[in-house]
Design a protein around this motif. Structure first.
Motif, PDB file in Angstrom:
ATOM      1  N   LYS A 129       1.157  -1.035  -0.054  1.00  0.00           N
ATOM      2  CA  LYS A 129      -0.316  -0.309  -0.458  1.00  0.00           C
ATOM      3  C   LYS A 129       0.542   1.846   0.090  1.00  0.00           C
ATOM      4  O   LYS A 129       0.643   2.527   0.062  1.00  0.00           O
ATOM      5  N   ARG A 130       2.442   1.164   0.559  1.00  0.00           N
ATOM      6  CA  ARG A 130       2.784   2.252   0.751  1.00  0.00           C
ATOM      7  C   ARG A 130       4.674   2.155   0.715  1.00  0.00           C
ATOM      8  O   ARG A 130       5.285   0.928   0.490  1.00  0.00           O
ATOM      9  N   LEU A 131       4.997   3.122  -0.473  1.00  0.00           N
ATOM     10  CA  LEU A 131       6.197   2.675  -0.809  1.00  0.00           C
ATOM     11  C   LEU A 131       7.384   3.919  -0.657  1.00  0.00           C
ATOM     12  O   LEU A 131       6.225   5.593  -0.003  1.00  0.00           O
ATOM     13  N   ALA A 132       8.387   3.969  -0.051  1.00  0.00           N
ATOM     14  CA  ALA A 132       9.638   4.659   0.364  1.00  0.00           C
ATOM     15  C   ALA A 132      10.173   4.387  -0.965  1.00  0.00           C
ATOM     16  O   ALA A 132      11.082   3.789  -1.462  1.00  0.00           O
ATOM     17  N   MET A 150      -1.397   6.642  -9.112  1.00  0.00           N
ATOM     18  CA  MET A 150      -2.252   5.964 -10.718  1.00  0.00           C
ATOM     19  C   MET A 150      -2.590   4.985  -9.917  1.00  0.00           C
ATOM     20  O   MET A 150      -3.955   4.519 -10.359  1.00  0.00           O
ATOM     21  N   PHE A 151      -1.904   3.974  -9.181  1.00  0.00           N
ATOM     22  CA  PHE A 151      -2.842   3.197  -8.634  1.00  0.00           C
ATOM     23  C   PHE A 151      -2.738   3.247  -7.387  1.00  0.00           C
ATOM     24  O   PHE A 151      -3.066   2.288  -6.171  1.00  0.00           O
ATOM     25  N   GLY A 152      -2.791   4.708  -6.745  1.00  0.00           N
ATOM     26  CA  GLY A 152      -4.065   4.703  -4.990  1.00  0.00           C
ATOM     27  C   GLY A 152      -3.052   4.075  -4.052  1.00  0.00           C
ATOM     28  O   GLY A 152      -2.930   4.093  -2.929  1.00  0.00           O
ATOM     29  N   MET A 153      -1.565   4.757  -4.678  1.00  0.00           N
ATOM     30  CA  MET A 153      -0.748   3.845  -3.303  1.00  0.00           C
ATOM     31  C   MET A 153      -0.111   5.881  -2.496  1.00  0.00           C
ATOM     32  O   MET A 153      -0.161   6.398  -2.924  1.00  0.00           O
ATOM     33  N   GLU A 154       0.106   5.825  -1.323  1.00  0.00           N
ATOM     34  CA  GLU A 154       0.822   5.934  -0.335  1.00  0.00           C
ATOM     35  C   GLU A 154       2.395   5.797  -0.874  1.00  0.00           C
ATOM     36  O   GLU A 154       2.979   5.006  -1.367  1.00  0.00           O
TER      37      GLU A 154
END
Ligand SMILES: Cc1ncc(COP(=O)(O)O)c(C=O)c1O
Length: 454
Positions: A129-132, A150-154
């Motif tokens: 759900k989340r990238l850093a 585009m993909f609804g991610m944090e």
């Protein structure tokens, strides 16, 4: 009328990426686990990356299909145009034919979304759900911010502090796409706090921001890390540039004698050049010259050592055999923020070692001079990083003027410089200085290369 732009229909956009690994004449040295000194396994990387990307990193397959959802987003701006620089040729008075592939028409303004979209997609597919991530001048951070939207991610972006202060518009762009962006070193991670304790004025570096982003990923739930360059899968995603360019050069009726691209971690150059280098390896075009251009201020290929090193300052990443200035190297604040990295993609380093590519290091004043000449003839205002490629393309065209040869030069214009106008302002007002990294500092950083466990 001679055509000056070569477009492909969207139906002609490549549907697979090209993986150079199976075509390398000598296999790529293994990536090593820093604790054991043994080659890393896919499981070692699973805390940071989705398995689909890990499998791509080591894939023996020559072509990997681009999933339809990624193709769909690529079609927002792809295929990109390939231009003939008639006006630049005329201004130079050269018999050379100069072409360029322009990647600045993507939503983020550079080649970076080619891999950012793919990385966000494969993470989303795995339920992350989340990238850093880290970013230098903000090109990568903004590309990933767009892709996460585009993909609804944090997304949390650690932005090198000198650029955070110099280039606020990239931060605003990231925030507009919904990402959170902090200056690195930050107080949000141990790596950042340690760096600030050593030097409260520390302007940061890409290597340090990577340490912060990796630490963030391993200390947060449902979070992965994402890297905008260097790794094999990143360069592979960028091969859409070279694959399109090959088709477009065919339409133009020429095959390049010389390819030129700028190198920070190596992704735009690799993605642009690899499909052509396949022709060089197979002997179809064995005389093709491929030139990677780096700044004199951060000369990893031309002055670094080909050794195992960490990808980050804190020594959290696996060990990669690459051309490196030492992971503790703190590059000076030159304006091509995206080229300020101590290491180089292992594949690019390997190709350089095998003499399949050449490297040149250029100073920033003549680099901006070439960028301004390009803007005044072709009209497009290039990113400072891309100006490095223009400098050497122009030098090669001027060499043709001397020799009377009509060579075909193709370079990659990796991005536009609309958010880098403060750098142009410094150049135009004569405040920009050339900077060559002192040999002594390089030697000192190289003394910190890691020992490989026996
Ligand atoms: C426009 C542009 N070109 C080139 C680069 C260098 O990166 P790489 O060597 O991975 O292509 C960057 C990095 O931020 C960039 O923004």
């Amino acid at each position: 009328m001679e055509r000056s732009v070569f477009f492909l229909d969207q139906k002609e956009m490549p549907t697979s990426w090209y993986n150079i690994l199976p075509d390398l004449p000598v296999p790529l040295p293994a990536v090593l686990h820093p604790g054991t000194g043994k080659p890393v396994t896919p499981n070692d990387l699973a805390r940071l990356f989705p398995m689909a990307l890990i499998m791509q990193e080591f894939s023996p397959d020559r072509y990997i299909e681009i999933p339809e959802e990624i193709q769909d987003i690529y079609r927002t701006w792809r295929p990109t145009g390939l231009h003939r620089a008639f006006k630049l040729e005329k201004a130079l008075g050269t018999p050379a034919k100069i072409f360029y592939k322009y990647e600045g028409t993507s939503p983020a303004g550079s080649h970076k979304p080619n891999t950012a979209i793919a990385q966000a997609y494969y993470n989303m597919k795995e339920g992350v759900k989340r990238l850093a991530t880290e970013t230098g001048a903000g090109q990568w951070g903004s590309a990933l911010a767009y892709s996460c939207a585009m993909f609804g991610m944090e997304l949390k972006v650690y932005m090198v502090k000198v650029s955070y202060n110099q280039k606020p518009y990239r931060r605003i762009m990231m925030e507009t796409w919904g990402a959170k962006c902090v200056p690195s070193p930050s107080t949000d991670t141990k790596a950042g706090r340690d760096a600030l304790a050593l030097d409260p004025m520390c302007g940061g570096s890409l290597g340090l921001a990577i340490s912060e982003a990796v630490e963030d990923a391993v200390t947060h739930d449902n979070t992965h890390y994402s890297l905008g360059s260097v790794l094999n899968h990143v360069l592979m995603h960028q091969t859409i540039i070279g694959l399109e360019s090959m088709k477009q050069m065919e339409i133009a009726g020429y095959y390049p004698d010389i390819l030129v691209g700028c190198v920070g971690g190596g992704s735009n150059f690799g993605g642009f050049a690899f499909p052509f280098i396949q022709d060089k390896i197979t002997g179809k075009h064995k005389n093709l010259r491929c030139i990677a251009v780096e700044p004199q201020a951060c000369p990893s290929l031309t002055k670094g050592l080909y050794e195992y090193d960490f990808g980050d300052v804190a020594g959290m990443t696996p060990l990669m055999k690459m051309h490196t200035l030492g992971h503790s190297f703190m590059p000076p604040p030159v304006h091509a923020g995206g080229l300020r990295y101590h290491g180089m993609s292992p594949i690019i380093s390997h190709l350089y070692n095998l003499k399949l590519i050449e490297a040149k290091a250029v100073f920033q004043i003549p680099t901006f001079q070439a960028g301004v000449q390009f803007a005044r003839t072709e009209g497009i205002l290039p990113a400072p990083e891309s100006c490095h490629a223009i400098r050497v393309a122009v030098d090669e065209a001027l060499a043709c003027k001397e020799s009377g040869q009509s060579k075909v030069i193709l370079f990659n214009l990796s991005g536009h410089g609309h958010f880098d106008l403060s750098s142009y302002d410094e150049y135009l007002s004569g405040r920009l200085a050339d900077y060559q990294y002192p040999e002594e500092n390089i030697k000192a950083a190289l003394r910190t290369l890691p020992k490989i466990p026996a």
